[in-house]
Structure formats: C-alpha cells, structure tokens
Design a protein around this motif. Structure first.
Motif, mmCIF file in Angstrom:
data_model
loop_
_atom_site.group_PDB
_atom_site.id
_atom_site.type_symbol
_atom_site.label_atom_id
_atom_site.label_comp_id
_atom_site.label_asym_id
_atom_site.label_seq_id
_atom_site.Cartn_x
_atom_site.Cartn_y
_atom_site.Cartn_z
ATOM 1 N N GLU A 9 -2.462 -4.120 -2.287
ATOM 2 C CA GLU A 9 -2.228 -4.389 -0.863
ATOM 3 C C GLU A 9 -0.737 -4.347 -0.535
ATOM 4 O O GLU A 9 -0.336 -3.756 0.471
ATOM 5 C CB GLU A 9 -2.811 -5.745 -0.458
ATOM 6 C CG GLU A 9 -2.588 -6.058 1.015
ATOM 7 C CD GLU A 9 -3.084 -7.430 1.434
ATOM 8 O OE1 GLU A 9 -2.914 -7.760 2.610
ATOM 9 O OE2 GLU A 9 -3.639 -8.166 0.583
ATOM 10 N N GLN A 10 0.098 -4.967 -1.366
ATOM 11 C CA GLN A 10 1.539 -4.935 -1.129
ATOM 12 C C GLN A 10 2.060 -3.494 -1.154
ATOM 13 O O GLN A 10 2.834 -3.088 -0.285
ATOM 14 C CB GLN A 10 2.283 -5.771 -2.175
ATOM 15 C CG GLN A 10 2.099 -7.253 -2.020
ATOM 16 C CD GLN A 10 2.694 -8.017 -3.193
ATOM 17 O OE1 GLN A 10 2.583 -7.608 -4.356
ATOM 18 N NE2 GLN A 10 3.323 -9.145 -2.891
ATOM 19 N N ARG A 13 1.068 -1.618 1.991
ATOM 20 C CA ARG A 13 1.850 -2.045 3.163
ATOM 21 C C ARG A 13 3.282 -1.508 3.094
ATOM 22 O O ARG A 13 3.836 -1.082 4.099
ATOM 23 C CB ARG A 13 1.839 -3.564 3.289
ATOM 24 C CG ARG A 13 0.494 -4.094 3.734
ATOM 25 C CD ARG A 13 0.489 -5.617 3.800
ATOM 26 N NE ARG A 13 -0.798 -6.133 4.179
ATOM 27 C CZ ARG A 13 -1.169 -6.422 5.429
ATOM 28 N NH1 ARG A 13 -0.323 -6.239 6.412
ATOM 29 N NH2 ARG A 13 -2.365 -6.899 5.673
ATOM 30 N N THR A 16 3.205 2.269 3.881
ATOM 31 C CA THR A 16 2.980 2.631 5.285
ATOM 32 C C THR A 16 4.096 2.178 6.208
ATOM 33 O O THR A 16 4.196 2.653 7.333
ATOM 34 C CB THR A 16 1.634 2.085 5.801
ATOM 35 O OG1 THR A 16 1.620 0.672 5.663
ATOM 36 C CG2 THR A 16 0.472 2.711 5.045
ATOM 37 N N GLY A 74 3.389 -7.826 6.838
ATOM 38 C CA GLY A 74 2.365 -8.295 5.913
ATOM 39 C C GLY A 74 2.839 -8.608 4.510
ATOM 40 O O GLY A 74 2.068 -9.109 3.697
#
Length: 166
Positions: A9-10, A13, A16, A74
């Motif tokens: 997930e990191q 993020r 992107t 995030g």
C-alpha cells in the motif's frame, strides 16, 4: 518482529504521488521545512534525486544526517536515507526508467536533467525506519527512531504538527 520494508500500500501510494514531501532531519533530530521533490519506485524500493549533487539544501542535509520524514497522501513516515549515487549500471537503468515512465509528460528538457550523469550521482534510497510489530496491535516505531507510528492518524502521526520554520 522487526518491520523495515515498504508495504504494498505504501509503495502504491508513493508510486501514484506526483511529488513526495521530504523534511530532512537536522543533527539535533528536529525536522527541516518539508519540500516537494520527485520520487520514484524501482521494484520494492523508493528513490529520490536532485538534478545535481551538492552539499547544501535538502540534499546536503540528507547526506549529513541520513534521516528524514516523508509524506505523500496516505503515507507519512520516518526514513533512513542511503546514498547510492549512480550505483551499479542495472540500478541506474532501473531508476532512470522509473523517472522516464513517471515524469516523461514534463518534456525531454526537464526529464533529461533528472536522468543525467549528475542527477544519477545524487540518487538516494529511502528505507522506512524499523518498527516493532506488537502482538495483536499496531506497529510501533523503534525507540530512538524519532518518529510516529506509520499509518496512524491524528496528532501522533505528525510529530511536527504546528511547527513553523524560524
């Protein structure tokens, strides 16, 4: 258990995000003013560069203290900064390709400055600071690492909240 790798997930993020905000730590551990910089992911690793290697500014500070706090939407976490320079040819090719893929829309003149020999010599690897996984709980930052628990929201996620440059 020690955790020091980026989560999927990191990485997603960071990948992107157009820019990463980096607050390099001073020698006393306090953060400098966060600055936006380009960031790329090559495999499971995060890299940043400046257009030319120098001993001043955010880059010089990163070389001296080897610590920073980074954020993208995030993700906000403390990192160790590793100077890899141009690195082995394969690493340079991977990082250059990541810059070209992510920032090619800015045009050749802008992009060429970030994949030049001078820029490649300034390549830094960002590694999340180790944290301890508590049984049944959230990860905690290793004592002395100078940061909040990654992924936690609220005032503890931003140890410099309210801080202003002098």
């Amino acid at each position: 258990m020690m955790i020091s790798a980026w989560t999927t997930e990191q990485l997603d993020r960071i990948d992107t995000a157009d820019e990463l905000r980096i607050a390099v730590r001073r020698e006393d551990g306090s953060p400098r003013r966060p600055l936006p910089i380009w960031v790329v992911r090559a495999g499971g690793t995060v890299y940043v560069r400046t257009w030319r290697r120098r001993e001043t500014g955010w880059f010089g500070g990163a070389l001296r203290t080897r610590r920073a706090r980074i954020s993208v939407p995030g993700v906000e976490t403390d990192v160790a900064v590793e100077d890899v320079g141009a690195g082995p040819a394969e690493l340079r090719a991977d990082v250059d390709a990541s810059y070209r893929a992510k920032y090619g829309r800015y045009g050749r003149s802008t992009l060429d400055s970030m994949v030049s020999d001078a820029a490649a010599a300034s390549t830094l690897r960002l590694v999340p600071e180790p944290r301890v996984q508590c049984p049944g709980g959230e990860p905690e930052v290793v004592p002395g690492s100078g940061g909040a628990t990654p992924g936690r929201s609220g005032p503890t996620a931003r140890p410099w909240a309210g801080w202003r440059p002098r």
